[in-house]
Design a protein around this motif. Structure first.
Motif, PDB file in Angstrom:
ATOM      1  N   ASN A  85       0.830  -1.203   0.000  1.00 20.29           N
ATOM      2  CA  ASN A  85       0.000   0.000   0.000  1.00 20.29           C
ATOM      3  C   ASN A  85       0.867   1.257   0.000  1.00 20.29           C
ATOM      4  O   ASN A  85       0.571   2.234  -0.695  1.00 20.29           O
ATOM      5  CB  ASN A  85      -0.916   0.031   1.223  1.00 20.29           C
ATOM      6  N   LEU A  86       1.934   1.229   0.801  1.00 19.45           N
ATOM      7  CA  LEU A  86       2.832   2.383   0.879  1.00 19.45           C
ATOM      8  C   LEU A  86       3.502   2.644  -0.467  1.00 19.45           C
ATOM      9  O   LEU A  86       3.521   3.785  -0.957  1.00 19.45           O
ATOM     10  CB  LEU A  86       3.891   2.139   1.959  1.00 19.45           C
ATOM     11  N   PHE A  91      -3.407   3.067   3.400  1.00 22.35           N
ATOM     12  CA  PHE A  91      -2.219   2.580   4.106  1.00 22.35           C
ATOM     13  C   PHE A  91      -2.469   2.469   5.617  1.00 22.35           C
ATOM     14  O   PHE A  91      -2.181   1.434   6.230  1.00 22.35           O
ATOM     15  CB  PHE A  91      -1.036   3.511   3.827  1.00 22.35           C
TER      16      PHE A  91
END
Length: 669
Positions: free
Chosen positions: A67-68, A110
């Motif tokens: 996600n990051l 995130f």
């Protein structure tokens, strides 16, 4: 000013314009530092995750890590790619707005990743989570449009919406339908769609190797490999074109991009080939074929090979070793054709006085050979596919700072910005392609579709392979190689495996045929880019590239039908099949050029055409895995091929090779 001087001046003007365009794409101010900053954060996150450093005493879950990365690079997509028109480094206000929106939406995804995993948001997201997933979905679509083009955007859009109307489709495309508000959270929060295998491969493998390739180029690796190629083969006939093969092969393996490879190495190789007596279209075709093959050449092979490793659940080193023989056959065929062309036209090599000394080249660039050897050793001996590139990057940077030329802060920032742009493009495409994978997972269509394709082909493996090659070629025309591969790995690969073919060979087959469109009209992006640099006709260059790179059309059929050509057999069988393939490729390449290297010309007219057809057939019988045809074993078809080749070879020997008539270039290449 004569015609050649005018052509040289024109090429010089084109080079100046290319340099100016490159300068315009250098970001400055806030955009530059945002790109450098976000890319640096992503690289540090990757190092922390892959080495399990637990900086701050905390280890991210794999989902949070992906996600990051996705959030950081999707933000950069809107800074580095324009909504319309030519690409520029000037970021309009609305792209800054999209950058900020993406940062907020991806930040929410995130920070809620742990909760989403624990409570199964892919199936039951809260209201805010649904709306955030829809916003992320729309941002990904726009990112795909900018980075991957309109064709890929339309494909991703249609397939991502497919689960909403799957029940209305006719068989075999009919599947389980779901509402739009249920489909999109599945794409965003599950590990089977946007954050599935493609992004997992990116986070674990691609990011390290892309950074390795960039460091290698920025520290002088590209110049070293070009000088090494000049020192090794520059003095032989057709030397400038043979140099292009080696240099573009090495550069393509580092960059993983056909077009960028053509534009970088072609700026040097194409003028050198023209000065040595090669026609514009032949010089451009040579560069296009060499650059295309570079993406298929170990040890790096571009992003697609890493996605393949994750898809098949096998170490990348196995993919690398399997791809070695097909890559060898491709470049051997290309090398043989260029030698035949140079011999037929009486071209000499480059003058010794303009070539670098081999010993001096090795002394100045030994570190590049060493880091490649270290990279391969760490991957093969220790199975450190994820971390090996970072060790070699550290070594390369340390040695570079000691021996020079040293990185300045500005130069280092330029390299990081270049890496950021490449990774932003990849992430946007992978997130979109992941939604296609998720659509098939959500509808449960993958298995039944494979069975239907096998039935449609009448259980005929050759027909299924031809259908697969045609499909890969068509999709390769409008999609990136990685996107094309993932799409066909979902739809086509299961059908080919179900037909009894080796799974690794099937995936390499798809990869190769996805690359064919770079040298095949009507698209032929690699050939067209090279043609513009050489001042040649694009279509004629494309057809010349088809002939030069002819091996790429047939080699995939060889190894998918006989996995010994990708090392999937005993040592004795692999060596025998490889020897047959090399001889067969030599005959096929000679037939395509009308000249047998080291022997002589096949002549012109009707007799020459008959001899070329006979030699081509002989090459196919020797190289192709045709055991079982008419009750003959592979050994017998090889003997038959050699018997057919006797007459063309004798006629070529009698005709001999024409004398060299053109003097080598006396100026610095």
């Amino acid at each position: 000013m004569d015609k050649d001087d005018k052509a040289a001046a024109s090429r010089g003007a084109q080079a100046i314009e290319a340099e100016r365009a490159q300068e315009k794409m250098k970001f400055t101010g806030p955009a530059r530092w945002m790109i450098v900053g976000f890319t640096t954060v992503a690289i540090l996150a990757a190092i922390n995750q892959l080495f399990n450093l637990r900086i701050g005493g905390y280890a991210m879950l794999d989902g949070m890590y992906l996600n990051l990365l996705a959030g950081l690079f999707l933000c950069l997509t809107f800074l580095t790619f324009r909504a319309r028109g030519p690409q520029t480094a000037v970021v309009p206000w609305y792209d800054w707005l999209l950058f900020a929106i993406t940062l907020g939406v991806s930040g929410y995804i995130f920070f809620t990743a742990d909760t989403a995993t624990s409570y199964g948001w892919e199936y039951a997201a809260p209201e805010l989570g649904v709306w955030m997933s829809i916003a992320f979905y729309l941002l990904v679509l726009e990112g795909v449009r900018r980075a991957g083009g309109n064709v890929l955007f339309v494909v991703v859009l249609l397939f991502s919406l497919y689960p909403t109307f799957a029940d209305k489709m006719p068989d075999p495309l009919s599947g389980f339908a779901q509402p739009f508000r249920d489909v999109v959270p599945f794409f965003v929060y599950s590990a089977e769609a946007s954050f599935g295998i493609p992004m997992s491969a990116f986070g674990s493998l691609v990011i390290g190797f892309i950074l390795f390739g960039a460091v290698l180029q920025f520290t002088g690796g590209g110049k070293f490999f070009n000088d090494l190629a000049l020192a090794l083969v520059g003095r032989y006939r057709g030397g400038s074109a043979k140099v292009a093969i080696f240099a573009s092969g090495f550069m393509g393996s580092m960059s993983g991009s056909v077009i960028s490879n053509v534009l970088t190495t072609g700026a040097v190789s194409i003028p050198a080939m023209r000065r040595s007596g090669f026609s514009p279209k032949y010089a451009a075709a040579t560069e296009a074929c060499a650059s295309t093959g570079g993406v298929l050449m170990p040890p790096i092979m571009g992003a697609t090979a890493f996605v393949m490793a994750s898809w098949l659940g096998m170490p990348y080193s196995e993919i690398m070793l399997a791809a070695a023989i097909p890559s060898l056959l491709y470049y051997f065929g290309l090398f043989t054709q260029i030698d035949s062309y140079a011999a037929r036209r009486g071209l000499k090599g480059m003058a010794r006085e303009v070539l670098p000394a081999l010993g001096q080249t090795f002394r100045s660039g030994w570190i590049y050979i060493f880091v490649f050897a270290l990279l391969i050793y760490l991957m093969v001996a220790f199975r450190w596919e994820r971390t090996a590139p970072f060790y070699t990057i550290a070594l390369l940077l340390v040695v570079n700072q000691i021996l020079g030329p040293r990185f300045t802060l500005s130069g280092f920032a330029d390299m990081i910005a270049s890496v950021g742009r490449i990774l932003a493009e990849l992430v946007a495409v992978l997130l979109g392609i992941g939604m296609i994978v998720g659509a098939f997972q959500a509808t449960g269509l993958t298995g039944p579709l494979a069975g239907e394709l096998v039935s449609l082909a009448g259980n005929s493996v050759p027909l299924l392979l031809i259908m697969g090659a045609a499909t890969a070629f068509v999709f390769g025309m409008g999609m990136t190689v990685t996107a094309c591969y993932i799409f066909l790995a979902v739809i086509l690969a299961p059908a080919l495996v179900q037909a009894g073919l080796n799974e690794l060979a099937v995936h390499l087959f798809i990869l190769y045929w996805g690359m064919v469109s770079y040298i095949t009209p009507p698209v032929a992006l690699g050939a067209f880019a090279a043609a513009s640099m050489a001042g040649a006709d694009p279509i004629k260059t494309g057809f010349e590239a088809m002939r030069l790179g002819g091996v790429i059309y047939i080699t995939p059929f060889f190894f998918v039908l006989n996995p010994a050509l990708i090392g999937q057999a005993g040592t004795g069988e692999v060596l025998f099949v490889l020897a047959c393939a090399l001889v067969g490729i030599w005959f096929i390449s000679s037939a395509l050029q009308g000249h047998v290297s080291l022997i002589g010309t096949l002549g012109r007219g009707a007799l020459g055409m008959v001899l070329r057809l006979a030699l081509f057939l002989a090459g196919l019988l020797i190289a192709a895995p045709m055991g079982g045809v008419a009750g003959l074993s592979h050994t017998l078809t090889t003997v038959l091929g050699l018997a057919i080749a006797v007459v063309p070879l004798l006629m070529a020997w009698r005709a001999g090779e024409p004398p060299s008539v053109e003097e080598p270039e006396k100026a610095q290449a």
